[in-house]
Design a protein around this motif. Structure first.
Motif, PDB file in Angstrom:
ATOM      1  N   GLU A  39       1.418  -0.023 -12.937  1.00  0.00           N
ATOM      2  CA  GLU A  39       1.308   0.184 -11.501  1.00  0.00           C
ATOM      3  C   GLU A  39      -0.149   0.034 -11.088  1.00  0.00           C
ATOM      4  O   GLU A  39      -1.053   0.119 -11.932  1.00  0.00           O
ATOM      5  CB  GLU A  39       1.842   1.556 -11.092  1.00  0.00           C
ATOM      6  CG  GLU A  39       1.157   2.723 -11.758  1.00  0.00           C
ATOM      7  CD  GLU A  39       1.816   4.060 -11.447  1.00  0.00           C
ATOM      8  OE1 GLU A  39       2.970   4.084 -10.988  1.00  0.00           O
ATOM      9  OE2 GLU A  39       1.156   5.076 -11.651  1.00  0.00           O
ATOM     10  N   TYR A  40      -0.360  -0.246  -9.802  1.00  0.00           N
ATOM     11  CA  TYR A  40      -1.718  -0.386  -9.287  1.00  0.00           C
ATOM     12  C   TYR A  40      -1.807   0.326  -7.936  1.00  0.00           C
ATOM     13  O   TYR A  40      -0.794   0.532  -7.268  1.00  0.00           O
ATOM     14  CB  TYR A  40      -2.136  -1.857  -9.169  1.00  0.00           C
ATOM     15  CG  TYR A  40      -1.304  -2.673  -8.207  1.00  0.00           C
ATOM     16  CD1 TYR A  40      -1.624  -2.734  -6.855  1.00  0.00           C
ATOM     17  CD2 TYR A  40      -0.204  -3.389  -8.649  1.00  0.00           C
ATOM     18  CE1 TYR A  40      -0.867  -3.489  -5.970  1.00  0.00           C
ATOM     19  CE2 TYR A  40       0.560  -4.147  -7.773  1.00  0.00           C
ATOM     20  CZ  TYR A  40       0.214  -4.193  -6.431  1.00  0.00           C
ATOM     21  OH  TYR A  40       0.976  -4.933  -5.567  1.00  0.00           O
ATOM     22  N   PRO A  41      -3.006   0.698  -7.515  1.00  0.00           N
ATOM     23  CA  PRO A  41      -3.152   1.378  -6.229  1.00  0.00           C
ATOM     24  C   PRO A  41      -2.790   0.464  -5.060  1.00  0.00           C
ATOM     25  O   PRO A  41      -3.177  -0.706  -5.031  1.00  0.00           O
ATOM     26  CB  PRO A  41      -4.639   1.737  -6.177  1.00  0.00           C
ATOM     27  CG  PRO A  41      -5.123   1.662  -7.581  1.00  0.00           C
ATOM     28  CD  PRO A  41      -4.268   0.629  -8.262  1.00  0.00           C
ATOM     29  N   ALA A  42      -2.054   1.001  -4.105  1.00  0.00           N
ATOM     30  CA  ALA A  42      -1.694   0.257  -2.896  1.00  0.00           C
ATOM     31  C   ALA A  42      -2.960  -0.034  -2.094  1.00  0.00           C
ATOM     32  O   ALA A  42      -3.788   0.855  -1.897  1.00  0.00           O
ATOM     33  CB  ALA A  42      -0.714   1.062  -2.061  1.00  0.00           C
ATOM     34  N   VAL A  43      -3.099  -1.292  -1.633  1.00  0.00           N
ATOM     35  CA  VAL A  43      -4.274  -1.647  -0.841  1.00  0.00           C
ATOM     36  C   VAL A  43      -3.920  -2.132   0.562  1.00  0.00           C
ATOM     37  O   VAL A  43      -4.779  -2.142   1.435  1.00  0.00           O
ATOM     38  CB  VAL A  43      -5.155  -2.704  -1.553  1.00  0.00           C
ATOM     39  CG1 VAL A  43      -5.760  -2.127  -2.822  1.00  0.00           C
ATOM     40  CG2 VAL A  43      -4.382  -3.961  -1.851  1.00  0.00           C
ATOM     41  N   THR A  44      -2.663  -2.545   0.780  1.00  0.00           N
ATOM     42  CA  THR A  44      -2.268  -2.984   2.117  1.00  0.00           C
ATOM     43  C   THR A  44      -1.500  -1.868   2.814  1.00  0.00           C
ATOM     44  O   THR A  44      -0.937  -0.976   2.167  1.00  0.00           O
ATOM     45  CB  THR A  44      -1.370  -4.240   2.051  1.00  0.00           C
ATOM     46  OG1 THR A  44      -0.129  -3.884   1.430  1.00  0.00           O
ATOM     47  CG2 THR A  44      -2.046  -5.366   1.284  1.00  0.00           C
ATOM     48  N   GLU A  45      -1.455  -1.923   4.124  1.00  0.00           N
ATOM     49  CA  GLU A  45      -0.716  -0.913   4.885  1.00  0.00           C
ATOM     50  C   GLU A  45       0.775  -0.969   4.562  1.00  0.00           C
ATOM     51  O   GLU A  45       1.449   0.062   4.508  1.00  0.00           O
ATOM     52  CB  GLU A  45      -0.966  -1.083   6.382  1.00  0.00           C
ATOM     53  CG  GLU A  45      -2.403  -0.774   6.790  1.00  0.00           C
ATOM     54  CD  GLU A  45      -2.874   0.600   6.309  1.00  0.00           C
ATOM     55  OE1 GLU A  45      -2.137   1.602   6.476  1.00  0.00           O
ATOM     56  OE2 GLU A  45      -3.986   0.670   5.752  1.00  0.00           O
ATOM     57  N   ILE A  46       1.303  -2.167   4.355  1.00  0.00           N
ATOM     58  CA  ILE A  46       2.722  -2.306   4.010  1.00  0.00           C
ATOM     59  C   ILE A  46       3.010  -1.605   2.684  1.00  0.00           C
ATOM     60  O   ILE A  46       3.974  -0.850   2.564  1.00  0.00           O
ATOM     61  CB  ILE A  46       3.127  -3.794   3.946  1.00  0.00           C
ATOM     62  CG1 ILE A  46       3.050  -4.409   5.345  1.00  0.00           C
ATOM     63  CG2 ILE A  46       4.511  -3.967   3.335  1.00  0.00           C
ATOM     64  CD1 ILE A  46       3.190  -5.910   5.359  1.00  0.00           C
ATOM     65  N   ALA A  47       2.183  -1.849   1.681  1.00  0.00           N
ATOM     66  CA  ALA A  47       2.392  -1.210   0.374  1.00  0.00           C
ATOM     67  C   ALA A  47       2.227   0.302   0.478  1.00  0.00           C
ATOM     68  O   ALA A  47       2.994   1.062  -0.123  1.00  0.00           O
ATOM     69  CB  ALA A  47       1.424  -1.782  -0.659  1.00  0.00           C
ATOM     70  N   LYS A  48       1.242   0.750   1.241  1.00  0.00           N
ATOM     71  CA  LYS A  48       1.027   2.196   1.403  1.00  0.00           C
ATOM     72  C   LYS A  48       2.230   2.858   2.061  1.00  0.00           C
ATOM     73  O   LYS A  48       2.604   3.971   1.699  1.00  0.00           O
ATOM     74  CB  LYS A  48      -0.237   2.459   2.206  1.00  0.00           C
ATOM     75  CG  LYS A  48      -1.504   2.112   1.445  1.00  0.00           C
ATOM     76  CD  LYS A  48      -2.730   2.248   2.335  1.00  0.00           C
ATOM     77  CE  LYS A  48      -3.973   1.788   1.605  1.00  0.00           C
ATOM     78  NZ  LYS A  48      -5.173   1.818   2.451  1.00  0.00           N
ATOM     79  N   ALA A  49       2.856   2.172   3.013  1.00  0.00           N
ATOM     80  CA  ALA A  49       4.038   2.717   3.684  1.00  0.00           C
ATOM     81  C   ALA A  49       5.248   2.726   2.755  1.00  0.00           C
ATOM     82  O   ALA A  49       6.056   3.659   2.789  1.00  0.00           O
ATOM     83  CB  ALA A  49       4.351   1.907   4.946  1.00  0.00           C
TER      84      ALA A  49
END
Length: 90
Positions: A39-49
């Motif tokens: 897994e990797y840290p979310a960087v886009t708003e779509i991924a964060k949501a």
């Protein structure tokens, strides 16, 4: 260098941590390697949501180191799958 093997052997080598390539590839420094699921840290708003804990899971895949010295996900062609010229890259 181990040469002239099938795609199945090349995948097994990659899963063991080897870099692999076809003898016929003309790009200097191009090779494939196996990337295990992680897994990797979310960087886009779509991924964060989509992933509220902030981590985006991904499945295992084959990556290609390109001539441009970047890395991209790689998909095998019919020719690559049927080829018998796979080798380990030093």
């Amino acid at each position: 260098m181990t040469k002239n093997q099938s795609f199945g052997v090349a995948v097994a080598w990659a899963k063991e941590g080897q870099k692999v390539a076809r003898a016929g590839w003309n790009g200097k420094g191009m090779y494939l390697y196996y990337v295990p699921a992680n897994e990797y840290p979310a960087v886009t708003e779509i991924a964060k949501a989509q992933f509220p804990d902030g981590m985006v899971p991904y499945d295992a895949y084959m990556a290609m180191k390109t001539v441009q010295n970047t890395v991209v996900p790689w998909l095998a062609s019919q020719t690559d799958i049927l080829a018998e010229d796979w080798q380990i890259v030093d």
